[in-house]
Write an enzyme that holds these catalytic residues in place. Sequence first.
Site, mmCIF file in Angstrom:
data_model
loop_
_atom_site.group_PDB
_atom_site.id
_atom_site.type_symbol
_atom_site.label_atom_id
_atom_site.label_comp_id
_atom_site.label_asym_id
_atom_site.label_seq_id
_atom_site.Cartn_x
_atom_site.Cartn_y
_atom_site.Cartn_z
ATOM 1 N N LYS A 1 -13.469 -5.725 9.364
ATOM 2 C CA LYS A 1 -14.121 -4.768 8.466
ATOM 3 C C LYS A 1 -15.617 -4.654 8.767
ATOM 4 C CE LYS A 1 -10.770 -5.550 4.791
ATOM 5 N NZ LYS A 1 -10.434 -6.468 3.686
ATOM 6 N N VAL B 1 0.834 -1.208 0.000
ATOM 7 C CA VAL B 1 0.000 0.000 0.000
ATOM 8 C C VAL B 1 0.871 1.262 0.000
ATOM 9 C CG1 VAL B 1 -1.897 1.213 1.132
ATOM 10 C CG2 VAL B 1 -1.797 -1.283 1.239
HETATM 11 P P1 NAP Z 1 3.235 -4.824 3.687
HETATM 12 O O1 NAP Z 1 3.351 -5.007 2.216
HETATM 13 O O2 NAP Z 1 3.632 -5.917 4.582
HETATM 14 O O3 NAP Z 1 4.067 -3.490 4.062
HETATM 15 C C1 NAP Z 1 4.314 -3.105 5.384
HETATM 16 C C2 NAP Z 1 5.368 -2.003 5.369
HETATM 17 O O4 NAP Z 1 5.523 -1.522 6.682
HETATM 18 C C3 NAP Z 1 6.740 -2.451 4.895
HETATM 19 O O5 NAP Z 1 7.305 -1.432 4.108
HETATM 20 C C4 NAP Z 1 7.553 -2.611 6.175
HETATM 21 O O6 NAP Z 1 8.919 -2.253 6.051
HETATM 22 C C5 NAP Z 1 6.903 -1.571 7.068
HETATM 23 N N1 NAP Z 1 6.922 -1.951 8.490
HETATM 24 C C6 NAP Z 1 6.188 -2.906 9.104
HETATM 25 N N2 NAP Z 1 6.439 -2.912 10.426
HETATM 26 C C7 NAP Z 1 7.349 -1.945 10.643
HETATM 27 C C8 NAP Z 1 8.010 -1.452 11.790
HETATM 28 N N3 NAP Z 1 7.775 -1.958 12.996
HETATM 29 N N4 NAP Z 1 8.890 -0.423 11.659
HETATM 30 C C9 NAP Z 1 9.139 0.106 10.443
HETATM 31 N N5 NAP Z 1 8.543 -0.311 9.302
HETATM 32 C C10 NAP Z 1 7.660 -1.329 9.407
HETATM 33 O O7 NAP Z 1 1.720 -4.463 4.088
HETATM 34 P P2 NAP Z 1 0.585 -3.846 3.151
HETATM 35 O O8 NAP Z 1 -0.073 -4.935 2.367
HETATM 36 O O9 NAP Z 1 1.099 -2.656 2.441
HETATM 37 O O10 NAP Z 1 -0.497 -3.424 4.254
HETATM 38 C C11 NAP Z 1 -0.284 -2.289 5.077
HETATM 39 C C12 NAP Z 1 -1.585 -1.986 5.808
HETATM 40 O O11 NAP Z 1 -2.628 -1.718 4.878
HETATM 41 C C13 NAP Z 1 -2.123 -3.107 6.699
HETATM 42 O O12 NAP Z 1 -2.758 -2.530 7.826
HETATM 43 C C14 NAP Z 1 -3.163 -3.783 5.830
HETATM 44 O O13 NAP Z 1 -4.170 -4.436 6.572
HETATM 45 C C15 NAP Z 1 -3.739 -2.571 5.126
HETATM 46 N N6 NAP Z 1 -4.372 -2.862 3.854
HETATM 47 C C16 NAP Z 1 -3.727 -3.594 2.911
HETATM 48 C C17 NAP Z 1 -4.347 -3.821 1.696
HETATM 49 C C18 NAP Z 1 -3.683 -4.634 0.609
HETATM 50 O O14 NAP Z 1 -4.331 -4.899 -0.407
HETATM 51 N N7 NAP Z 1 -2.429 -5.031 0.769
HETATM 52 C C19 NAP Z 1 -5.619 -3.296 1.446
HETATM 53 C C20 NAP Z 1 -6.249 -2.530 2.436
HETATM 54 C C21 NAP Z 1 -5.625 -2.315 3.634
HETATM 55 P P3 NAP Z 1 9.955 -3.122 5.159
HETATM 56 O O15 NAP Z 1 9.458 -2.980 3.765
HETATM 57 O O16 NAP Z 1 11.279 -2.475 5.363
HETATM 58 O O17 NAP Z 1 9.844 -4.520 5.677
HETATM 59 N N1 HSE Z 2 -6.070 -8.715 2.986
HETATM 60 C C1 HSE Z 2 -7.124 -7.828 2.667
HETATM 61 C C2 HSE Z 2 -8.036 -8.483 1.654
HETATM 62 C C3 HSE Z 2 -6.554 -6.552 2.104
HETATM 63 O O1 HSE Z 2 -7.655 -9.485 1.063
HETATM 64 O O2 HSE Z 2 -9.149 -7.995 1.472
HETATM 65 C C4 HSE Z 2 -7.604 -5.487 1.905
HETATM 66 O O3 HSE Z 2 -8.094 -5.033 3.127
#
Ligand code: NAP
Ligand code: HSE
Length: 430
Positions: A208, A17
């Site tokens: 959600k 994200v």
């Molecule tokens: P992700 O790909 O795992 O990315 C997490 C990022 O946060 C990485 O860049 C990581 O750093 C950094 N991070 C995690 N813990 C950290 C810490 N303690 N200190 C510093 N940096 C830290 O996760 P994501 O899929 O983008 O999701 C992020 C959020 O958005 C979550 O709450 C998820 O539920 C929400 N979300 C995701 C989606 C989706 O489709 N993916 C949709 C809606 C909502 P590094 O890269 O250096 O490891």
């Molecule tokens: N893991 C979540 C999903 C990301 O699959 O819907 C979006 O909130």
Amino acid sequence: MPHKQVVKIGLLGLGTVGRGVYRILTENVENIQRKVGLKIEVQKVLVRDTSKDRGIDIDPSVLTTNIGDITNNPEIDIVVEVLGGISPTMDYVLQSLNRGKSVVTANKDMIAMHGKELFAAAEANNCDLFFEASVAGGIPIIRTLKQSLASNNIEQVFGIINGTTNYMLTKMTKEGSDFNDVLKEAQAKGYAEADPTADVEGYDAARKIAILSSISFNTRVTLDDVYVEGITKISTEDIAYANELGYIIKLLGISKMTDEGIEVRVHPTLIPSDHPLTSVNDAFNAVFVRGDAVGDTMFYGQGAGELPTASAVVADIMDAARDMLRDVPGIIGCTCYNNKPIKPMGKTKSRYYIRILVHDKPGVLSSIALVFGNKGVSLASVIQKDVEGSTAELVLITHGTKEENVQDALIDIKQLSCVKEIANVLRVEG
Ligand code: NAP
Ligand code: HSE
């Protein structure tokens, strides 16, 4: 802040994200500036590993592993939290709010569990706390409920609100794909949570629906209030039987205001194959809302993934920037002014699909039907298949009945000598 020329962002996280947010903010910079009236610029980005290849063009000096570079930085106006998880994230968000920075987050875990505390901190510090991306990715459902449908008493909100499991069930239904293979595909596409158990066990959807229920019914609904079942127990047999009976299996989040309180649940559900939700496939989500004035409404779009999710995050950033510019942050804060009870799951009513493995001998069906009848559960249809040797498989669909009656009947049915195994129990809606 009339003297400001640029709104500065502290971005927490540069994963799926975060990367999308950075891309939209840099690629659409002029368009965004014209709409907001100010330039929006990313000042610092918190990551765990500054040397990792992010696949985007970003100045390495912007990256930091020190949260203080963001929370203690007086130039940063808005903190955008896309790290995920509760700890240390919650602490970082509270630090930001307590230093007067508005926060935009995509984190449903944190909002569903600690929304009350976070909104109190935002209000106390006169900040915005926006979380559009926390539910249904790119679909603008939070703002719709809080603003566009604000004049309604919401009666129901339900739908497909997890992209990972919808992607998986679509592939399993249409292509007969294996559960573990499609989970890996969903992870590779960036749809799944860091720990995909939250997706497949239904907890992501539960968070959600807790958020949607809180806003819809103006009552704080938390994860603990939600009845949760995931898709791990869905077999290829269930998908095939459902199809044979004219149904498709989808993971639904369902929340209704009833006379006995708020009914709120997440579970795999058989829905008739001509229902509009059956055409919501892959990582798409759809949310139905019924309001007393507007009637039925339906919202459809991509529920997960880099750019759809970032689309919602950046719109929140733009709103927070507009509020700062006009000095009206916090204008729409917490709306949980009611305290409605949660209806116990046993009191909810549904139709049921029940698959039972039995010894293939005369009188089996009548003894099972008798137990159901004694517990007030009436059967709408039955199909029987020989599985192998002396084992037969019964697939029953009930008429609408209370959950507690079905569960009572199943306790007695398990004790019958003719019953080998209750292979699955699923709810049928629509
Ligand atoms: P992700 O790909 O795992 O990315 C997490 C990022 O946060 C990485 O860049 C990581 O750093 C950094 N991070 C995690 N813990 C950290 C810490 N303690 N200190 C510093 N940096 C830290 O996760 P994501 O899929 O983008 O999701 C992020 C959020 O958005 C979550 O709450 C998820 O539920 C929400 N979300 C995701 C989606 C989706 O489709 N993916 C949709 C809606 C909502 P590094 O890269 O250096 O490891
Ligand atoms: N893991 C979540 C999903 C990301 O699959 O819907 C979006 O909130």
